[in-house]
Write a protein that holds these residues in place. Structure first.
Motif, PDB file in Angstrom:
ATOM      1  N   GLY A 148      34.848  68.595  13.147  1.00  0.00           N
ATOM      2  CA  GLY A 148      35.065  67.166  13.275  1.00  0.00           C
ATOM      3  C   GLY A 148      35.784  66.754  14.540  1.00  0.00           C
ATOM      4  O   GLY A 148      35.810  65.572  14.889  1.00  0.00           O
ATOM      5  N   GLU A 149      36.361  67.730  15.261  1.00  0.00           N
ATOM      6  CA  GLU A 149      37.103  67.429  16.491  1.00  0.00           C
ATOM      7  C   GLU A 149      36.232  67.553  17.732  1.00  0.00           C
ATOM      8  O   GLU A 149      36.461  66.873  18.728  1.00  0.00           O
ATOM      9  N   SER A 150      35.268  68.450  17.686  1.00  0.00           N
ATOM     10  CA  SER A 150      34.469  68.762  18.862  1.00  0.00           C
ATOM     11  C   SER A 150      33.108  69.295  18.426  1.00  0.00           C
ATOM     12  O   SER A 150      32.985  69.865  17.331  1.00  0.00           O
ATOM     13  N   PRO A 151      32.078  69.151  19.262  1.00  0.00           N
ATOM     14  CA  PRO A 151      30.804  69.805  18.954  1.00  0.00           C
ATOM     15  C   PRO A 151      30.931  71.325  18.961  1.00  0.00           C
ATOM     16  O   PRO A 151      30.009  72.007  18.497  1.00  0.00           O
ATOM     17  N   ASP A 170      43.063  58.898  27.117  1.00  0.00           N
ATOM     18  CA  ASP A 170      42.638  59.825  26.058  1.00  0.00           C
ATOM     19  C   ASP A 170      41.264  60.398  26.368  1.00  0.00           C
ATOM     20  O   ASP A 170      40.412  59.716  26.962  1.00  0.00           O
ATOM     21  N   ARG A 171      41.036  61.640  25.951  1.00  0.00           N
ATOM     22  CA  ARG A 171      39.666  62.140  25.884  1.00  0.00           C
ATOM     23  C   ARG A 171      38.948  61.297  24.856  1.00  0.00           C
ATOM     24  O   ARG A 171      39.485  60.990  23.792  1.00  0.00           O
ATOM     25  N   LEU A 172      37.719  60.864  25.164  1.00  0.00           N
ATOM     26  CA  LEU A 172      36.946  60.076  24.221  1.00  0.00           C
ATOM     27  C   LEU A 172      36.806  60.851  22.917  1.00  0.00           C
ATOM     28  O   LEU A 172      36.293  61.976  22.915  1.00  0.00           O
ATOM     29  N   PRO A 173      37.272  60.318  21.783  1.00  0.00           N
ATOM     30  CA  PRO A 173      37.102  61.038  20.518  1.00  0.00           C
ATOM     31  C   PRO A 173      35.623  61.247  20.210  1.00  0.00           C
ATOM     32  O   PRO A 173      34.793  60.369  20.468  1.00  0.00           O
ATOM     33  N   TRP A 174      35.327  62.415  19.647  1.00  0.00           N
ATOM     34  CA  TRP A 174      33.933  62.753  19.368  1.00  0.00           C
ATOM     35  C   TRP A 174      33.540  62.321  17.969  1.00  0.00           C
ATOM     36  O   TRP A 174      34.281  62.512  16.995  1.00  0.00           O
ATOM     37  N   LEU A 175      32.329  61.735  17.862  1.00  0.00           N
ATOM     38  CA  LEU A 175      31.726  61.438  16.563  1.00  0.00           C
ATOM     39  C   LEU A 175      30.464  62.273  16.435  1.00  0.00           C
ATOM     40  O   LEU A 175      29.636  62.303  17.341  1.00  0.00           O
ATOM     41  N   GLY A 176      30.301  62.931  15.309  1.00  0.00           N
ATOM     42  CA  GLY A 176      29.109  63.749  15.127  1.00  0.00           C
ATOM     43  C   GLY A 176      27.872  62.927  14.832  1.00  0.00           C
ATOM     44  O   GLY A 176      26.771  63.265  15.264  1.00  0.00           O
ATOM     45  N   ASP A 205      26.190  60.713  17.576  1.00  0.00           N
ATOM     46  CA  ASP A 205      26.853  61.576  18.551  1.00  0.00           C
ATOM     47  C   ASP A 205      27.134  60.779  19.825  1.00  0.00           C
ATOM     48  O   ASP A 205      26.250  60.567  20.654  1.00  0.00           O
ATOM     49  N   ASN A 206      28.375  60.358  19.977  1.00  0.00           N
ATOM     50  CA  ASN A 206      28.723  59.507  21.118  1.00  0.00           C
ATOM     51  C   ASN A 206      28.949  60.285  22.408  1.00  0.00           C
ATOM     52  O   ASN A 206      29.254  59.689  23.446  1.00  0.00           O
ATOM     53  N   ALA A 266      26.194  51.172  22.657  1.00  0.00           N
ATOM     54  CA  ALA A 266      26.633  50.534  21.415  1.00  0.00           C
ATOM     55  C   ALA A 266      26.357  51.460  20.231  1.00  0.00           C
ATOM     56  O   ALA A 266      25.231  51.922  20.046  1.00  0.00           O
ATOM     57  N   PHE A 267      27.387  51.712  19.436  1.00  0.00           N
ATOM     58  CA  PHE A 267      27.273  52.586  18.273  1.00  0.00           C
ATOM     59  C   PHE A 267      27.609  51.779  17.017  1.00  0.00           C
ATOM     60  O   PHE A 267      28.472  50.887  17.042  1.00  0.00           O
ATOM     61  N   ARG A 268      26.938  52.112  15.932  1.00  0.00           N
ATOM     62  CA  ARG A 268      27.230  51.420  14.681  1.00  0.00           C
ATOM     63  C   ARG A 268      28.642  51.770  14.209  1.00  0.00           C
ATOM     64  O   ARG A 268      29.168  52.838  14.502  1.00  0.00           O
TER      65      ARG A 268
END
Length: 507
Positions: free
Chosen positions: A100-103, A414-420, A423-424, A458-460
């Motif tokens: 959940g933190e990184s790919p 900040d490092r851009l937080p990752w979303l799985g 995938d942003n 743009a992300f939901r």
């Protein structure tokens, strides 16, 4: 010795073709900036040396398109086994450590010689060859450019780039030519390192053996089955001339509970801790070991150098191409030297604690670590804190002149937080400035971004976005290296920021 002038100099000269210099070269190549990269060695390294590739480095490699190749060539370390008194006392899992933190939520072992060959190959695909056997012999600069004298095969040439980057290691000729101090020190302990084949087959785990008077580590080198052995040379042997692995074999095998069948490489070394006084002098920059060296605790050294290269690379590219103001380069030193100083202080404390010969070190190795670490591992917060720190995803530039604003828990730097999902990180492959919004943004945002020439991603809005710290509908200006530059700007603030730094300006 004859001297040949260089008729047309590229904008950038990179001195040093280790992982740092090669990554800097790849960044410039992807941004379409001409450069030369030279190294006094005759070719890439042939020893495994630095072993660990951290998640943040793999995220950078994903932007360049070859993270999967690195992962495929390395060994994911599934667990760490703690041994004490000849017995295994604990085993903690490293699988999906940073889920959940990184790919790349794992620890990867990937030998540096394999790593360098892959980077050289990637550079060749970009149409660039390293100029091996070419060393820097003299360096001067003025307000308009750099004058570098290069030597190859008894012939000297003069190269006059606009900028020069010293990625030439701990004994940096660039740093010395610039007169930049390299304060720090050297630890008393003598260490050994060996790449060996061990009886019983290949072991993917990291094995840490803790003893009152000894410390030993074993981890996989490469898929061919070699293991890396690291440890302290006993005090009684540190002064022995011509020390060999055979001198140490009985102690190593007894301490680690192994039998070594063959040794491919063996060396001894002292550990140093130093940070250069400056990372920039005029039009010259230092990166990697030329700017900082420290203990191997946590596998941070090579990854920190790669982080330097990524940070410097996009800024040089933007400035050289006229897509940003030259003042952008002023942010390199404060961003990277602050982290280097913090890292050296942290690894110094950890190194002294674990390797100390006194009673405190003995208690830590034989009592606290074997029993406290497994207990802490049961807490998700402890695992997350360890991954975030060691993987380098926690590195932030809050005090940088490039960082501003806050929206939710995400702030500039900040490092851009990752979303799985979604995938942003996918749009980051463009290596360009871009605006991200999670949920419905303000109505005029798309028009403002378009006017500034900034892609809008743009992300939901999702619960995962909330948990990652984003604010619904807020805008985030993201740098080419995946760090947030400006968070939650009001109307007009985005244009003001871009105007200040010349973002979007044409050459």
């Amino acid at each position: 010795m004859s001297t040949t002038p260089q008729p047309v100099a590229p904008p950038v000269l990179i001195v040093g073709a280790g992982p740092t210099g090669l990554n800097l070269a790849l960044q410039l190549a992807r941004h379409g900036v001409r450069f030369r990269i030279v190294d006094q060695a005759e070719g890439p390294g042939t020893a495994s040396r630095a072993m660990v590739v951290q998640a943040r480095t793999l995220e950078f490699y994903r932007q360049l398109g070859f993270a999967d190749a690195v992962v495929a060539g390395g060994v994911m370390i599934p667990a760490v086994r703690l041994r004490e008194g000849g017995e295994e006392v604990a085993c903690v899992s490293f699988r999906d450590l940073g889920a959940g933190e990184s790919p790349y939520p794992f620890v990867l072992a990937y030998a540096q010689d394999d790593h360098e060959r892959l980077l050289v190959g990637q550079l060749a695909r970009a149409g660039v060859a390293v100029e091996w056997g070419t060393g820097l012999t003299a360096l001067s600069q003025d307000g308009s450019g750099v004058r570098a004298t290069l030597s190859r095969g008894g012939t000297e040439e003069v190269c006059t780039p606009a900028y020069l980057c010293g990625c030439d290691g701990a004994h940096s000729r660039v740093r010395e030519a610039l007169g930049i101090g390299f304060p720090g020190g050297t630890y008393d302990q003598l260490f050994y390192v060996a790449d060996a084949r061990v009886a019983g087959g290949f072991r993917e785990e990291l094995s840490v053996t803790l003893g009152a008077h000894g410390l030993g580590l074993m981890l996989p080198v490469r898929l061919s089955g070699m293991q890396r052995l690291i440890g302290l040379v006993p005090a009684a042997l540190t002064s022995r001339p011509g020390l060999t692995f055979e001198d140490l074999r009985p102690g190593i095998e007894a301490l680690m509970g192994i039998r070594v069948e063959g040794v491919n490489w063996f060396s001894t070394y002292h550990v140093h801790h130093r940070v250069a006084e400056r990372f920039r002098a005029g039009r010259c920059f230092l990166a990697g070991d030329a700017g900082h060296i420290h203990s191997p605790a946590g596998g941070q050294g090579m990854n920190t150098g790669i982080g330097d290269a990524v940070n410097l690379g996009w800024k040089l590219a933007e400035a050289v191409a006229g897509r940003a103001a030259p003042a952008l380069l002023d942010s390199y030193e404060p961003e990277r030297i602050a982290f280097a100083r913090s890292l050296v202080a942290t690894t110094d404390r950890a190194f002294r604690a674990v390797t100390g010969p006194g009673l405190g070190g003995q208690v830590l190795r034989t009592v606290l670590l074997p029993h406290l670490l497994p207990a802490l591992w049961g807490f998700a917060a402890a695992r997350k804190a360890l991954f975030d720190t060691v993987s380098q995803v926690r590195i932030a530039y809050h005090d940088s002149p490039l960082s501003a604003g806050r929206a939710g828990r995400v702030q500039g730097g900040d490092r851009l937080p990752w979303l799985g999902d979604p995938d942003n990180f996918v749009p980051l492959a463009s290596l360009s400035w871009q605006v991200h919004v999670y949920g419905a943004g303000r109505p005029d945002l798309a028009e403002e971004a378009d006017r500034l020439g900034l892609p809008l991603q743009a992300f939901r809005w999702t619960e995962a976005a909330r948990e990652a710290g984003f604010a619904e509908g807020a805008a985030y200006l993201v740098r080419p290296d995946g760090y947030v530059a400006l968070a939650g700007p009001e109307p007009g603030a985005l244009a003001d920021y871009c105007g200040r730094w010349g973002i979007g300006a044409k050459a």
